[in-house]
Motif scaffolding. Structure first.
Motif, mmCIF file in Angstrom:
data_model
loop_
_atom_site.group_PDB
_atom_site.id
_atom_site.type_symbol
_atom_site.label_atom_id
_atom_site.label_comp_id
_atom_site.label_asym_id
_atom_site.label_seq_id
_atom_site.Cartn_x
_atom_site.Cartn_y
_atom_site.Cartn_z
ATOM 1 N N SER A 384 0.817 -1.225 0.000
ATOM 2 C CA SER A 384 0.000 0.000 0.000
ATOM 3 C C SER A 384 0.844 1.265 0.000
ATOM 4 N N ARG A 385 2.002 1.215 0.624
ATOM 5 C CA ARG A 385 2.812 2.419 0.790
ATOM 6 C C ARG A 385 3.130 3.122 -0.529
ATOM 7 N N PRO A 386 3.680 2.447 -1.561
ATOM 8 C CA PRO A 386 3.938 3.150 -2.826
ATOM 9 C C PRO A 386 2.670 3.605 -3.537
ATOM 10 N N LEU A 387 1.555 2.896 -3.331
ATOM 11 C CA LEU A 387 0.293 3.327 -3.942
ATOM 12 C C LEU A 387 -0.134 4.677 -3.377
ATOM 13 N N GLU A 388 0.059 4.858 -2.090
ATOM 14 C CA GLU A 388 -0.298 6.116 -1.452
ATOM 15 C C GLU A 388 0.724 7.206 -1.781
ATOM 16 N N PHE A 389 2.018 6.848 -1.731
ATOM 17 C CA PHE A 389 3.073 7.846 -1.895
ATOM 18 C C PHE A 389 3.166 8.364 -3.332
ATOM 19 N N TYR A 390 3.175 7.462 -4.290
ATOM 20 C CA TYR A 390 3.375 7.864 -5.681
ATOM 21 C C TYR A 390 2.071 8.226 -6.399
ATOM 22 N N LEU A 391 0.998 7.493 -6.099
ATOM 23 C CA LEU A 391 -0.236 7.634 -6.874
ATOM 24 C C LEU A 391 -1.371 8.288 -6.096
ATOM 25 N N GLY A 392 -1.190 8.483 -4.791
ATOM 26 C CA GLY A 392 -2.217 9.120 -3.990
ATOM 27 C C GLY A 392 -3.463 8.292 -3.793
ATOM 28 N N LEU A 393 -3.380 6.992 -3.957
ATOM 29 C CA LEU A 393 -4.564 6.133 -3.801
ATOM 30 C C LEU A 393 -4.870 5.912 -2.331
ATOM 31 N N LYS A 394 -6.157 5.951 -2.017
ATOM 32 C CA LYS A 394 -6.585 5.723 -0.643
ATOM 33 C C LYS A 394 -7.869 4.905 -0.621
ATOM 34 N N GLY A 395 -8.187 4.381 0.559
ATOM 35 C CA GLY A 395 -9.466 3.712 0.764
ATOM 36 C C GLY A 395 -9.696 2.537 -0.183
ATOM 37 N N GLN A 396 -10.920 2.459 -0.713
ATOM 38 C CA GLN A 396 -11.322 1.334 -1.554
ATOM 39 C C GLN A 396 -10.472 1.237 -2.821
ATOM 40 N N GLN A 397 -10.129 2.398 -3.390
ATOM 41 C CA GLN A 397 -9.327 2.412 -4.617
ATOM 42 C C GLN A 397 -7.957 1.767 -4.367
ATOM 43 N N ARG A 398 -7.354 2.121 -3.244
ATOM 44 C CA ARG A 398 -6.065 1.535 -2.875
ATOM 45 C C ARG A 398 -6.202 0.031 -2.633
ATOM 46 N N ASP A 399 -7.234 -0.377 -1.871
ATOM 47 C CA ASP A 399 -7.422 -1.786 -1.540
ATOM 48 C C ASP A 399 -7.655 -2.628 -2.793
ATOM 49 N N GLU A 400 -8.405 -2.087 -3.746
ATOM 50 C CA GLU A 400 -8.652 -2.826 -4.985
ATOM 51 C C GLU A 400 -7.359 -3.007 -5.776
ATOM 52 N N ARG A 401 -6.513 -1.961 -5.770
ATOM 53 C CA ARG A 401 -5.248 -2.059 -6.496
ATOM 54 C C ARG A 401 -4.312 -3.051 -5.812
ATOM 55 N N VAL A 402 -4.332 -3.111 -4.485
ATOM 56 C CA VAL A 402 -3.528 -4.097 -3.756
ATOM 57 C C VAL A 402 -3.937 -5.508 -4.182
ATOM 58 N N GLY A 403 -5.239 -5.737 -4.279
ATOM 59 C CA GLY A 403 -5.733 -7.043 -4.722
ATOM 60 C C GLY A 403 -5.282 -7.371 -6.136
ATOM 61 N N GLU A 404 -5.299 -6.376 -7.029
ATOM 62 C CA GLU A 404 -4.852 -6.590 -8.402
ATOM 63 C C GLU A 404 -3.370 -6.953 -8.446
ATOM 64 N N LEU A 405 -2.573 -6.269 -7.626
ATOM 65 C CA LEU A 405 -1.141 -6.548 -7.602
ATOM 66 C C LEU A 405 -0.853 -7.943 -7.055
ATOM 67 N N MET A 406 -1.600 -8.354 -6.056
ATOM 68 C CA MET A 406 -1.434 -9.717 -5.532
ATOM 69 C C MET A 406 -1.763 -10.740 -6.615
ATOM 70 N N HIS A 407 -2.773 -10.453 -7.394
ATOM 71 C CA HIS A 407 -3.139 -11.345 -8.501
ATOM 72 C C HIS A 407 -2.020 -11.387 -9.545
#
Length: 546
Positions: A384-407
């Protein structure tokens, strides 16, 4: 030099006999089996190779052969007879007297086992003096003799250096000397050449084999490198999930394994990526020179181009400048002179002069995930850290992207609440890759990312990286000393030696003869699945081994 029973020295008798060994490890609030009923025997002067993928129990068995279990582990059943006496039933004080004197251990990372505040010679002789095996003067003379036998440079004086003043290969040989100082009956070698480049590995393997033969020492050689174990072992035991799959003489095991799992091990690392020539370069490095603290130059007039969506493998032995090149590209080490461009625009040499977006576009995956991951952060927090730091993603948007990256890295979301210590080596490296991907980079520098992994996991990681490149168009600089990895993943190859580029070009051009002299040295140092390979190589290079 030490007392040893006649029984242990009799030809044909077992020095070590392990029967029905069971070892458990504690995690997730309960005990789990690690080793399940393993038997092994070892005669004086014999080398037994233990191989298998991560989690097979290789290192655990090697340590148990010394009557030892790591913290968080326990030996629950079985016997470990050393020279006819069960190590598991004797007192801890008696076991300690045996370890170091008659039983010794050589670890994977010598740097982690030497005290940086003491000279090599002091640490080499410490055990022999403490056990009363030799006086300090005699122990010093014996140590110098061992340094000479192990082909260490300047054997009379190298012992006065501190650990940081010698190379990794020299330190690994110094650790072997430390283990041999008491002329032990048994040595456990635990992945002693995993982190070494191929030319240094040859020197260390030759030194280990000579010293074991000279002193008729029994050895257990733990490794995941099949070609290495072929050079070192008289017999090979294949392990999986803590159990013995099969055991046989080395030549028989290499030519006619009986089990399908063993045949699978033999077949790994046959990946071959067809390279494609392109003039569309994402990164250009022109005549770059770099040094640490303004001292000796580590890179000298280096020029390299990295095509868009392709992989450039950078190879060379330790000290060739490979990792320094990575630090220069990332801006962690500003170059003294030269220039770089990224996506057609000048790339500031210093990290401080780069924008956040430029930092995002160039990411790095390190050799050791254990040191690269925060042990106190969960997988979810790490990604989550680079998603927040570089892309400003938070909340549901961040969590969905974390799931995509795990996939993307082929791990499910059940791992998100785990800490790094609860993951295997391959899983931790996948998390490091996911963290790099989270920034949506265009270039990823992979610095020896598979060197510490077993060959099955290495193949999985390489396939993952190639799939991601195909799907996302990422460029890779792949730093490695493993020629099999180069054949698997590279489009182009850069060969470095003493901070300079020796040659570069398409993989097929560089790996096909005729080679530059240094490239030939590298390629000829890659161990082969032939028990006679090391003997033949040493005889060709140095008549002393004939």
């Amino acid at each position: 030099m030490k007392s040893s029973s006649v029984t242990a020295r009799e030809k044909g008798t077992d020095l070590l006999k392990v029967r029905d060994l069971h070892v458990e490890g504690f995690s997730d609030e309960r005990w789990h089996p690690i080793v399940r009923g393993v038997d092994l025997s070892l005669k004086r002067g014999e080398v037994l190779g233990l191989i298998g993928e991560s989690g097979a129990g290789k290192s655990t068995i090697g340590l148990a052969a010394m009557g030892y279990a790591k913290p968080g582990c326990r030996i629950t059943q079985g016997s470990v007879l050393f020279d006819g006496v069960d190590l598991l039933s004797m007192s801890e004080a008696r076991r300690r007297r045996l370890r170091g004197s008659r039983i010794a251990y050589v670890a994977q990372s010598a740097a982690a086992w030497f005290n940086p505040a003491h000279r090599l010679l002091d640490q080499t002789v410490e055990t022999a003096v403490a056990h009363g095996i030799a006086s300090r003067d005699k122990a010093n003379r014996d140590a110098i003799d061992l340094y000479r036998r192990l082909q260490l440079p300047e054997p009379e004086t190298i012992g006065f250096r501190y650990p940081h003043q010698v190379s990794g290969g020299q330190l690994q040989r110094a650790m072997t000397a430390m283990a041999m100082a008491c002329r032990p009956d048994l040595i456990v070698f635990d992945e002693p050449t995993t982190a070494l480049d191929v030319t240094t590995q040859v020197e260390v393997l030759a030194s280990i084999r000579r010293i074991v033969e000279d002193f008729n020492t029994a050895a257990i050689y733990v490794t995941h490198d099949l070609a290495v174990v072929a050079q070192m072992a008289d017999r090979i035991m294949v392990l999986r999930h803590g159990q013995t799959v099969e055991e046989a003489d080395t030549r028989q095991m290499l030519t006619t394994p009986t089990q399908e799992y063993t045949r699978t091990l033999w077949a790994v690392r046959k990946l071959a990526k067809p390279e494609i020539r392109t003039q569309d370069h994402l990164l250009a490095i022109d005549n770059v020179t770099a040094a640490y603290a303004g001292r000796v130059k580590v890179l000298v007039d280096v020029s390299i181009k990295v095509p868009r969506g392709r992989t450039v493998a950078v190879v060379g032995e330790s000290g060739s400048g490979k990792s320094t090149l990575a630090r220069v590209v990332t801006g962690l080490l500003p170059a003294m002179s030269g220039s770089m461009s990224f996506d057609g625009k000048p790339l500031t040499l210093s990290l401080k002069g780069r924008s956040k977006d430029l930092l995002r576009r160039i990411q790095m995956v390190y050799q050791s995930p254990d040191s690269a991951l925060n042990p106190r952060q969960t997988v979810e927090e790490i990604i989550s850290r680079p998603l927040e730091f570089y892309l400003g993603l938070k909340g549901q948007q961040r969590d969905e992207r974390v799931g995509e990256l795990m996939h993307m890295i082929e791990m499910d979301e059940s791992f998100l609440d785990r800490l790094p210590g609860e993951l295997s080596g391959g899983q931790k490296q996948r998390i490091c890759i996911a963290r790099a991907l989270a920034a949506n980079p265009e270039l990823i520098i992979c610095d020896e990312v598979t060197s510490a992994l077993d060959q099955i996991v290495q193949e999985e990681i390489l396939k993952l990286l190639m799939r991601l490149q195909h799907e996302l168009g990422i460029s890779y600089i792949f730093i490695t000393h493993d020629i099999a990895t180069v054949r698997a993943i590279a489009d182009e190859v850069v060969v470095m030696h003493k901070g300079q580029v020796v040659e570069q070009g398409l993989k097929t051009e560089i790996l096909a003869p005729p080679h530059a002299a240094y490239t030939e040295l590298l390629l000829s140092s890659v161990p082969q699945m032939d028990p006679d390979w090391l003997t033949g190589l040493l005889a060709r290079r140095n008549p002393i081994f004939k």
